[in-house]
Design an enzyme around this catalytic site. Structure first.
Site: not given
Ligand code: NAP
Length: 332
Positions: A83, A161, A163, A246, A294-297
């Site tokens: 994502v 967002g 997650i 990240r 890095h095993i989140g998903s």
């Molecule tokens: P999402 O629904 O698109 O959410 C992204 C979030 O980032 C939104 O809440 C957005 O806030 C926030 N954001 C963007 N710019 C920001 C800023 N300047 N300050 C604070 N917040 C900000 O994505 P998601 O599915 O929840 O995933 C989020 C992230 O998790 C991904 O981008 C990915 O890098 C990471 N991830 C990690 C794993 C893992 O295996 N560890 C797995 C999946 C994803 P607003 O809504 O207020 O704009």
């Protein structure tokens, strides 16, 4: 498919065989069918030798300007098994008119589950406790191995967002008092209970008020290193920081100092820079830092759904149909 010449697809990592079999019916595959990750040099070598029409890759692979210029005009689309898209030079793709398929939504629950595991492991010192097996009878201190409770805690979520919200929902049955969140905009909630429970606050207020801080936002130019010395100094001295987003959102040198100098209590990280951390990295030596690889998903259902979306994105694009999930390049 309209053309009789099959498009060439470079797959940079191993995937379950049923997805590979589906793809090979349509594409000429260049498939990296070994568990060893490809180095950036090996990737450049492969695409130089056999320029692909599409690449299917994970967040471990950097799609940068150099790679895009090596592969050149032959590349028609990118399919990322993630994502997040901070590993892709999205602006350069936009300039070259290369659309990007990605996999939002289907890894939300898996990643939120893992965030809970990491949070509880960090708060209750689980790694230390497991290591203490065989020794625990030697302490008669009633406070031995005590951790930090969630009950009545204030939890701050940076990025509410998909997650971030799924983590908040999982925290509610643990009787936390309230959830603060920061981000680019306030969210709308229907129910009065949610309107009371969630509070949109400036980042600095979230840092100062939260017992637990959870990073769930995307990595971008605004969030890179947002957890720096200044941020750690504003947090409670016993606060627990969890990062499932990240690694680049945290300045790791500042985190090491904060953990060793008592600016914060503990940290749990599913993501780091680099990945994996070298075995001798100093963050790995700290008892108050729990690090997952890095095993989140990494649950079977999430990974299968991510693979299916990648396959559908590729099939749809090369059949002239809209992808299931295409990154809106203009928004990036
Ligand atoms: P999402 O629904 O698109 O959410 C992204 C979030 O980032 C939104 O809440 C957005 O806030 C926030 N954001 C963007 N710019 C920001 C800023 N300047 N300050 C604070 N917040 C900000 O994505 P998601 O599915 O929840 O995933 C989020 C992230 O998790 C991904 O981008 C990915 O890098 C990471 N991830 C990690 C794993 C893992 O295996 N560890 C797995 C999946 C994803 P607003 O809504 O207020 O704009």
């Amino acid at each position: 498919m309209a053309s009789t010449i099959r498009p060439r697809l470079f797959i940079t990592q191993q995937m379950p065989s049923q997805f590979i079999h589906a793809l090979e019916r349509v594409f000429e595959l260049d498939y990296q069918d070994t568990p060893t990750p490809l180095s950036p040099e090996q990737i450049l070598f492969r695409i130089r030798a056999h320029p692909p029409d599409a690449i299917l890759f994970t967040s471990k692979i950097k799609i940068d300007k150099e790679l895009l210029s090596v592969v050149g005009d032959k590349l028609k689309m990118l399919a990322t098994f993630s994502v997040g898209y901070d590993h892709i030079d999205v602006k350069e793709c936009q300039k070259r008119g290369i659309p990007i398929g990605y996999t939002p939504g289907v890894l939300t629950d898996a990643t939120a589950d893992l965030a809970m595991a990491l949070l509880l492991a960090t708060a209750r010192r689980i790694t230390q406790a497991v290591r203490a097996n065989g020794e625990w009878g030697t302490s008669c201190d009633v406070m031995w191995m005590c951790g930090k409770p969630l009950t009545n805690a204030t939890v701050g979520i940076v990025g509410l967002g998909l997650i971030g919200l799924a983590i908040a929902r999982r925290l509610q049955p643990f009787s936390i008092q309230r959830a603060l969140y920061s981000g680019t905009r306030e969210k709308y909630f229907d129910s009065n209970a949610d309107k009371t429970f969630f509070k949109y606050v400036p980042f600095t207020e979230l840092l100062g008020e939260s017992d637990f801080v959870i990073i769930a936002c995307e990595l971008n130019e605004h969030t890179k290193n947002m957890f720096n010395k200044n941020a750690f100094e504003q947090m409670k001295n016993d606060a627990i920081l969890i990062n499932i987003a990240r690694g680049g959102i945290i300045d790791q040198d500042a985190l090491y100092d904060a953990l060793t100098n008592g600016f914060i209590g503990a940290a749990g990280l599913d993501v780091t820079v680099p990945e994996p951390l070298p075995k001798e990295h100093r963050l790995l030596t700290l008892e108050n830092c729990t690090i997952f690889p890095h095993i989140g998903s990494a649950d079977v259902s999430a990974r299968h759904q991510m693979a299916q979306i990648c396959v559908d994105n590729l099939f749809n694009f090369f059949s002239g149909k809209p992808m299931v999930h295409q990154l809106k390049l203009g928004d990036a």
